[in-house]
Design an enzyme around this catalytic site. Structure first.
Site, PDB file in Angstrom:
ATOM      1  N   LYS A  11       0.910  -1.248  -0.026  1.00  0.00           N
ATOM      2  CA  LYS A  11       0.039  -0.191   0.171  1.00  0.00           C
ATOM      3  C   LYS A  11       0.744   1.179   0.113  1.00  0.00           C
ATOM      4  CE  LYS A  11      -3.465  -2.394   2.524  1.00  0.00           C
ATOM      5  NZ  LYS A  11      -4.504  -2.558   3.607  1.00  0.00           N
ATOM      6  N   TYR A  51     -11.869  -2.916  -3.443  1.00  0.00           N
ATOM      7  CA  TYR A  51     -12.415  -3.021  -2.002  1.00  0.00           C
ATOM      8  C   TYR A  51     -13.843  -3.232  -2.047  1.00  0.00           C
ATOM      9  CZ  TYR A  51      -7.803  -2.401   0.221  1.00  0.00           C
ATOM     10  OH  TYR A  51      -6.832  -2.639   0.568  1.00  0.00           O
ATOM     11  N   PHE A  59     -15.466   3.095   7.087  1.00  0.00           N
ATOM     12  CA  PHE A  59     -14.177   3.369   6.678  1.00  0.00           C
ATOM     13  C   PHE A  59     -13.971   3.523   5.075  1.00  0.00           C
ATOM     14  CE2 PHE A  59     -13.865  -0.999   7.676  1.00  0.00           C
ATOM     15  CZ  PHE A  59     -13.532  -1.356   6.681  1.00  0.00           C
ATOM     16  N   ARG A  87      -1.033 -14.676   4.204  1.00  0.00           N
ATOM     17  CA  ARG A  87      -1.922 -13.987   5.182  1.00  0.00           C
ATOM     18  C   ARG A  87      -1.157 -14.177   6.706  1.00  0.00           C
ATOM     19  NH1 ARG A  87      -6.190 -10.746   4.388  1.00  0.00           N
ATOM     20  NH2 ARG A  87      -7.577 -11.700   5.975  1.00  0.00           N
ATOM     21  N   THR A  93      -5.294  -7.948  10.265  1.00  0.00           N
ATOM     22  CA  THR A  93      -5.576  -6.648   9.836  1.00  0.00           C
ATOM     23  C   THR A  93      -5.479  -5.449  10.675  1.00  0.00           C
ATOM     24  OG1 THR A  93      -7.292  -7.712   8.482  1.00  0.00           O
ATOM     25  CG2 THR A  93      -7.548  -5.363   8.719  1.00  0.00           C
ATOM     26  N   ARG A 104       2.919  -6.750   9.322  1.00  0.00           N
ATOM     27  CA  ARG A 104       2.257  -5.642  10.043  1.00  0.00           C
ATOM     28  C   ARG A 104       2.780  -5.459  11.622  1.00  0.00           C
ATOM     29  NH1 ARG A 104      -3.460  -7.617   7.540  1.00  0.00           N
ATOM     30  NH2 ARG A 104      -3.372  -6.206   5.607  1.00  0.00           N
ATOM     31  N   ASN A 114      -1.914  -0.424   6.935  1.00  0.00           N
ATOM     32  CA  ASN A 114      -1.135  -1.645   7.548  1.00  0.00           C
ATOM     33  C   ASN A 114      -0.107  -2.198   6.420  1.00  0.00           C
ATOM     34  OD1 ASN A 114      -3.091  -2.510   5.628  1.00  0.00           O
ATOM     35  ND2 ASN A 114      -4.235  -3.805   7.176  1.00  0.00           N
ATOM     36  N   HIS A 117      -1.505  -5.831   1.618  1.00  0.00           N
ATOM     37  CA  HIS A 117      -2.798  -6.563   1.829  1.00  0.00           C
ATOM     38  C   HIS A 117      -2.630  -7.678   0.645  1.00  0.00           C
ATOM     39  CE1 HIS A 117      -6.837  -7.402   0.202  1.00  0.00           C
ATOM     40  NE2 HIS A 117      -6.340  -7.680  -1.148  1.00  0.00           N
ATOM     41  N   GLU A 128      -8.858 -10.714  -7.469  1.00  0.00           N
ATOM     42  CA  GLU A 128      -7.656  -9.735  -7.504  1.00  0.00           C
ATOM     43  C   GLU A 128      -6.663  -9.621  -8.457  1.00  0.00           C
ATOM     44  OE1 GLU A 128      -6.859  -9.891  -3.169  1.00  0.00           O
ATOM     45  OE2 GLU A 128      -8.792  -9.101  -2.600  1.00  0.00           O
TER      46      GLU A 128
END
Ligand code: CMP
Length: 152
Positions: A11, A51, A59, A87, A93, A104, A114, A117, A128
């Site tokens: 990100k 998203y 949010f 993951r 998250t 993270r 964070n 993704h 994705e």
């Protein structure tokens, strides 16, 4: 375990904090194989599509604005049980709940910012990956160390 492909995005906070190499290093070191990579600033349309499952969340607006605020890196990684393994390597998250040793847990404190993704299930990975890459963008190749990293 199946050989899977998963989608990973660094990100804007991860790129701005110069953590691209750190994220790639961890995934490579684990034995995952990089099949595709791009760097780009996302359009609002792309971010909203990415998203879409969070469209009704309070949010959502802030998340879309954040994710379009600077360069992001998109990648496809392949390996045994890749979706779950990546993951678990990126952590919860909410970085405050992420274990030390996860990306993270080692580099973030804020849920929105964070760092990274990753797809949470096979259907998300497929969706994705195809949102950012054409089949021609994804390189299929054998790596010399694969006999140590797969049971196939
Ligand atoms: P990611 O794994 O990209 O999936 C959805 C993203 O929404 C998540 O990481 C966070 O960046 C963001 N997110 C999830 N929950 C919240 C929240 N409560 N407040 C702000 N952002 C959130």
């Amino acid at each position: 375990m199946p050989i899977e492909r998963t989608f990973v995005m660094i990100k804007p906070d991860g790129v701005a904090r110069r953590l691209i190499g750190e994220c790639i290093r961890r995934l490579e070191q684990r034995g995952l194989k990089l099949l595709a990579i791009k760097i780009q600033i996302l359009t609002r349309e792309k971010a909203e599509e990415h998203y879409q499952e969070h469209k009704e969340k309070d949010f959502f607006e802030s998340l879309v604005a954040f994710i379009c605020s600077g360069p992001t890196v998109q990648m496809v990684w392949e390996g045994e049980d890749a979706i779950n393994q990546v993951r678990s390597m990126i952590g919860n998250t909410n970085p405050l709940k992420s274990a030390p040793g996860t990306i993270r847990g080692d580099f973030a404190l804020i849920t929105q910012m964070n760092i990274v993704h990753a797809s949470d299930k096979p259907e998300s990975a497929q969706r994705e990956i195809s949102l950012y890459f054409t089949p021609q963008d994804i390189l299929e190749y054998k790596a010399d160390d694969e006999k140590w990293l797969t049971t196939k």
